[in-house]
Design a protein around this motif. Structure first.
Motif, short mmCIF file in Angstrom:
data_model
loop_
_atom_site.label_atom_id
_atom_site.label_comp_id
_atom_site.label_asym_id
_atom_site.label_seq_id
_atom_site.Cartn_x
_atom_site.Cartn_y
_atom_site.Cartn_z
N PRO A 24 0.80 -1.22 0.00
CA PRO A 24 0.00 0.00 0.00
C PRO A 24 0.83 1.27 0.00
N ARG A 25 2.09 1.16 0.36
CA ARG A 25 2.88 2.38 0.34
C ARG A 25 3.75 2.46 -0.89
N GLY A 26 3.66 1.45 -1.73
CA GLY A 26 4.46 1.50 -2.94
C GLY A 26 5.76 0.73 -2.78
N ILE A 27 6.38 0.47 -3.91
CA ILE A 27 7.58 -0.36 -3.89
C ILE A 27 8.73 0.32 -3.17
N ILE A 28 8.97 1.58 -3.51
CA ILE A 28 10.17 2.24 -2.97
C ILE A 28 10.12 2.34 -1.44
N PRO A 29 9.05 2.88 -0.87
CA PRO A 29 9.05 2.96 0.60
C PRO A 29 9.07 1.58 1.26
N THR A 30 8.26 0.66 0.71
CA THR A 30 8.24 -0.67 1.30
C THR A 30 9.60 -1.33 1.14
N GLY A 31 10.17 -1.17 -0.04
CA GLY A 31 11.47 -1.77 -0.31
C GLY A 31 12.56 -1.20 0.58
N SER A 32 12.57 0.11 0.71
CA SER A 32 13.64 0.71 1.50
C SER A 32 13.46 0.40 2.96
#
Lengths: 435, 355, 292
Positions: B315-323
């Motif tokens: 739900p927060r997107g790849i970049i935030p979740t990924g980082s």
């Protein structure tokens, strides 16, 4: 931040549901993407080598999106032609393999598709997409790669006048150019004795480069004859916007209705509104829709279809041996009746036939030679009749007919030009609505 | 760089907020992007590149307005189509052909910006859902105007001048121009994010009334971001038109355009700089490839399912979740993540003063 | 000319009723769940297809068929809300719900394509093509019945909202979700049921739409933009507002259509923009009390 446990199961359900859906769909599509057309083998040389290498023909069609109905019909037409040719030994002895990509009625996609077909798949030949909207950008791609672009559905002036075609002359439309397609109808009116000639006419037109030009030509001709124009408006091509213009036409009480339409829903919406308003025009001709066979009669009802006219270069009972054979094959392969065959199928089939003749005449799949041959003024044959291309790729030999539904909605017959070979008597007054 | 840390003076003191590693990463990516057509000369690949980069620019432009301010716009297609039409009309009326058309591209950006002004003044007075619907309404007004006016070519649309270039290398100039637009949009996005202007935008997103109370000139800030977004989107609209060689009302003003852009920005991470880039790079080529190669109807189901999975899973997107995942990996076994630690005492008084 | 205008007004009112049927569900969903359900357009089409199948296979009259399609769509709505909408929360909820409803729309459209193909269809019945002659105008029965159905449904929804305990919960949730939760209202249940009702009402709208227009799986998108304009104009969350706005907008469009069909829809959207500038909450919307 870690998720709370109670919240977890529901999400997991939703996710796994979506995941299962995707996986099952992926599985389904990997087996169905190789549909009735065999997937193309990798690149083959443009000049035919041994007769075991197939000739690949690439095309992008609108299998989904706005043009999906016609796109699917075109697919059937192309495939029918390919299987016919292969049954008779193929093109110059080579089997034909079609590679059809879906463009979802999107110009961005159609440009991507043709580049894929030319630069990655290295298809030998190309067939056009459906509709003038998609033909203009894709013919530019074909021009760059030097392919002859034979198509049947891009008949608007914009296609022939596009900068790419004006520069490279690689577009060939096998179908009837649309601008003068309704002239036989106007001639029929002119041929009636003044006492029998209708006095008033209405010209509603959908906002589409395909629908407006032919109606405007008729309007000018009829006005010169003294037929009064009681309604002439262009309306947006959206299902929700048909009722109001239709009601106004009904209120005008015009004796002739010339409807600029591009599909069945437009025509059926007008017919329905007319019926609700207890209005029956004496003569009713539509630019497209009644030529879609069963799709038309099942939408409006067979009884109501009687008397409806449409201009075209082809109809199922056209007295042409190849056409008859094609219709029989279509019916045996896809079911239905002869009069139920859509004109799209014939258009697509003709594209294949023209390409066949060009390849045979030039002895190979060299596109430059094919282009030169098609522009040489030679007259070719097709299920839609004779084909001869002018400098911009329009079919100048196409004869315009007008066909009409008769016999309780079971027969779709050529009625105009009057006295032309194959024309039967026209129903001069549309019968009242039935139902 | 998480949102909590943006206000920290320690972060801002580093060189433009970029550490050595990140800077190197950006340089490598840029070099790779520049070398891309050389490494993959097949026009089909560069074609994917052109469309992908166009959407990188569009998604970044959309994001630095909508993502940062919280005003979800479904009307950016207005700028895209207007930019396309502007280029077409100019090329036609001023009889510009060949390479000269590229020189007209700034016009597309200017037209996009000019349209954004009245559009923004009208739309930015309302909030949230009403704003969304006004952007949709304006979008349809523009699409219908394109159909109805004769100078736009009506339902036939406009054609771009023909470029008699070789097929093998035809895409490359377009690729580089699209790359320039994309890099520009990303740079703009990054600059905004680390500037006071960006802070004001985010303040508006968090609580507009309070931001106003704190002295933020909300309308001015929103409008500026909107106009910038419009300029960039208009610019790539012109590039797209020239590449495709035509524009017609339903393609220049495509109702599903903005929804795709929202998805791209969202997938990558709304409000981040690299999120929309990643989202566009995944979705645009993916969609093109998928549509061409699957039995048409299945692709819709597939696409929808993938969207669902993306939204529900990340739900927060790849970049935030990924980082965050990466951070969790690297801080495993150590004390709790910094975000969970209450603010350092020296920062609290500053917040009090603001109140 | 005067006759044409009267005809246009009559047309507008009747067709407005059809749109009201479709818009009412949308505005209710917004009011309680605070989301714009983009999938509503496709759900109208789904309702139309369901009615089509019932009529074709079981020879059921279209209105009788509603007794089956409405509960069926209710269940579908509840399931969708529970599976896909409820997990969404947080600051990005607006964009998330947009995307999720778009995704649901795509999936439903794909399923419809797969199941029914791309052909255009239309529902038929004796009252679709026949009309009653009143004061020199022909009023098609289907529109009259549709309008009546719209009134009945709006009345029923009002009764539900103002005369039942459940309705009180719904109104409370619309006013202030946090307070409602504090008072002990089960928000999840209210949300699910409301979404279900919103979708169920759409089944009725779908039937009437399918009887008065040709449709195929792709037809949902044209609809949703108009529906959104209508509910914003009527005021988000206001059912009566949706009815009034539908009739007003469609009538306006119908009258302008006499002169210039091409500009009629523009007037629709331009009028929306104008009204919103003067009164941002629409005709009957309440002031935005919800926090950002």
């Amino acid at each position: 931040m870690r998720p709370n446990l109670p919240w977890l199961p529901k999400r997991v359900f939703a996710l796994s549901g979506a995941a299962v859906l995707s996986v099952s769909v992926l599985a389904a599509c990997s087996s169905s993407s190789s549909s009735s057309t065999s997937t193309s083998t990798s690149s083959t040389a443009t000049s035919s080598a041994s007769s075991s290498t197939p000739i690949t023909i690439g095309a992008s069609l609108s299998l989904t999106g706005d043009f999906s109905t016609d796109g699917q019909n075109y697919k059937q037409g192309y495939e029918l032609w390919a299987s016919d040719v292969n049954a008779h030994g193929g093109l110059l002895g080579h089997q034909v393999v079609l590679k059809i990509l879906n463009d979802a009625s999107s110009p961005t996609q159609v440009v991507t598709n043709y580049q894929t077909l030319f630069a990655t798949d290295h298809v030998n030949l190309a067939f056009g997409p459906f509709s003038s909207l998609l033909t203009t950008p894709s013919e530019a791609v074909a021009a760059r790669y030097g392919y002859a672009f034979v198509e049947g559905a891009g008949g608007a002036p914009a296609v022939f006048n596009s900068p790419a075609n004006v520069a490279d002359h690689n577009v060939f439309d096998v179908s009837l150019p649309i601008k003068d397609e309704m002239v036989p109808f106007a001639n029929y009116i002119a041929g009636l004795p003044p006492s029998q000639r209708p006095k008033t006419a209405a010209y509603p037109m959908a906002d589409d480069p395909f629908a407006v030009p032919p109606v405007q030509v008729v309007q000018t001709m009829l006005q010169n004859l003294g037929v009064k124009t009681v309604y002439s408006k262009i309306f947006p091509e959206e299902a929700a916007d048909y009722k109001a213009p239709a009601d106004q036409v009904a209120a005008s009480g015009a004796q002739i209705v010339v409807l600029g339409s591009t599909d069945v829903p437009t025509v059926s919406a007008f017919m329905q509104a007319f019926e609700q308003q207890h209005y029956t025009p004496k003569l009713f001709i539509a630019a497209a829709g009644p030529d879609q066979g069963t799709a038309f009669t099942s939408a409006v009802g067979k009884g109501n279809a009687v008397g409806m006219m449409v201009p075209n270069g082809w109809y199922p009972t056209y007295a042409n041996a190849a056409s008859q054979a094609m219709v029989q094959e279509y019916v045996s392969k896809y079911g239905g009746t002869a009069s139920g065959v859509s004109a799209d199928v014939a258009e697509a089939y003709s594209v294949g036939e023209v390409m066949n003749q060009a390849v045979t005449a030039t002895g190979g799949t060299d596109n430059a030679k094919i282009i030169a041959y098609l522009h040489s003024g030679v007259t070719l044959t097709s299920v839609q009749g004779p084909v001869k291309f002018d400098t911009l790729g329009e079919n100048s030999a196409a004869a315009a007919f007008v066909s009409q539904w008769q016999d309780g909605g079971n027969a779709f017959n050529q009625v105009l030009p009057v006295g032309e070979a194959g024309s039967v008597a026209i129903i001069a007054t549309k019968p009242a609505w039935t139902s | 760089m998480s949102e909590d840390q943006i206000a920290s003076p320690k972060v801002l003191s580093r060189f433009g907020g970029l550490t050595g590693l990140r800077l190197a990463g950006v340089v490598v990516l840029l070099a790779g992007a520049l070398a891309f057509p050389v490494l993959f000369p097949n026009p089909v690949i560069t074609n994917y590149g052109v469309f992908a980069l166009i959407f990188v620019a569009v998604a970044s432009a959309w994001n630095f307005f909508s993502g940062f301010s919280g005003y979800i716009s479904l009307g950016n297609a207005v700028f895209f189509g207007s930019g396309a039409y502007a280029l077409g009309i100019a090329a036609r009326d001023w009889h510009v052909t060949g390479i000269g058309v590229f020189a007209l591209l700034p016009l597309s950006a200017v037209v996009g910006a000019l349209i954004a002004v009245p559009f923004g003044l009208i739309a930015l007075r309302v909030r949230r859902h009403t704003f969304i619907v006004i952007t949709i309404a304006v979008f349809f007004i523009f699409q219908l105007m394109a159909y109805n006016f004769s100078f736009t070519g009506g339902s036939t649309g406009l054609d771009a001048p023909f470029l008699p270039w070789a097929a093998q290398t035809y895409n490359n100039p377009f690729y580089y121009i699209a790359l320039a637009c994309a890099v520009g949009a990303i740079a703009l996005s990054w600059l905004i994010r680390r500037s006071r202007f960006g802070l004001q935008l985010r303040a508006i997103r968090d609580d507009e009334d309070r931001a106003r109370g704190l002295g933020v000139r909300a309308m001015r800030v929103k409008l500026s971001a909107f106009v910038l977004s419009g300029a960039v989107t208009g610019l790539v609209g012109g590039v797209w038109f020239f590449y495709l060689t035509q524009v017609q009302p339903p393609s220049g003003f495509d109702p599903l355009f903005d929804l795709s852009v929202v998805l791209m920005a969202f997938l990558g991470g709304l409000g981040t700089v690299s999120g929309p880039v990643l989202g566009a790079l995944i979705i645009e080529p993916g969609q093109l490839y998928l549509t061409a190669n699957t039995n048409g109807y299945i692709s819709e189901i597939l696409l929808g399912s993938l969207f669902l999975v993306a939204v529900l899973l990340m739900p927060r997107g790849i970049i935030p979740t990924g980082s965050e995942y990466l951070r969790r990996l690297t801080t495993r076994g150590r004390a709790a993540v910094p975000a969970a630690v209450p603010r350092a005492p020296d920062q609290a008084p500053a917040a009090e003063v603001q109140r | 000319m005067a006759r044409e205008i009267y005809q246009a007004i009559v047309d507008g009112i009747l067709v407005g009723g059809v749109y009201a049927l479709m818009a009412v569900g949308l505005t209710l969903i917004f009011g309680v769940l605070d989301i714009i359900n983009i999938a509503q357009g496709v759900m109208v089409i789904l309702g139309a297809y369901l009615s089509y199948e019932l009529a074709a296979r079981l020879n059921l009259d279209l209105f009788l068929g509603l007794l089956i399609t409405v509960p069926a769509m209710f269940v579908i709505g509840v399931v969708i809300e529970w599976a896909f909408i409820r997990p969404l929360r947080g600051r990005e909820r607006t964009s998330m719900t947009l995307l999720v409803s778009y995704a649901v729309a795509l999936i439903i459209e794909g399923i419809l394509y797969q199941a029914f193909g791309a052909d255009d269809r239309q529902l038929s019945a004796w009252y679709v093509t026949s009309s009653v002659h009143v004061f020199g105008f022909y009023l098609p029965y289907i529109y009259l019945f549709g309008f009546a159905l719209a009134l009945v449904l709006v009345a029923a929804l009002y009764a539900l909202l103002y005369r039942t305990g459940f309705g009180r919960s719904v109104r409370a949730t619309m006013q202030d979700e946090t307070a409602a939760r504090l008072v002990g209202i089960n928000i999840s249940r209210v949300a699910a049921i409301t979404f279900g009702i919103g979708v169920a009402v759409t089944a009725a709208g779908g039937m009437v739409y399918g009887a008065t227009n040709s449709f195929n799986p792709n037809s949902g998108y044209d609809l949703i933009s108009r529906l959104l304009a209508i509910i914003i104009l009527g005021g988000l969350g206001s059912i009566g507002g949706a009815l009034v706005a539908s009739v007003f907008m469609i009538t306006l469009e119908s009258v302008v259509d006499i002169w210039q069909p091409e500009w009629a829809i523009v007037v629709f959207y331009a009028a929306l923009v104008l009204v919103l500038l003067i009164r941002p909450t629409g005709f009957f919307g309440r002031k935005a009390v919800r926090a950002q």
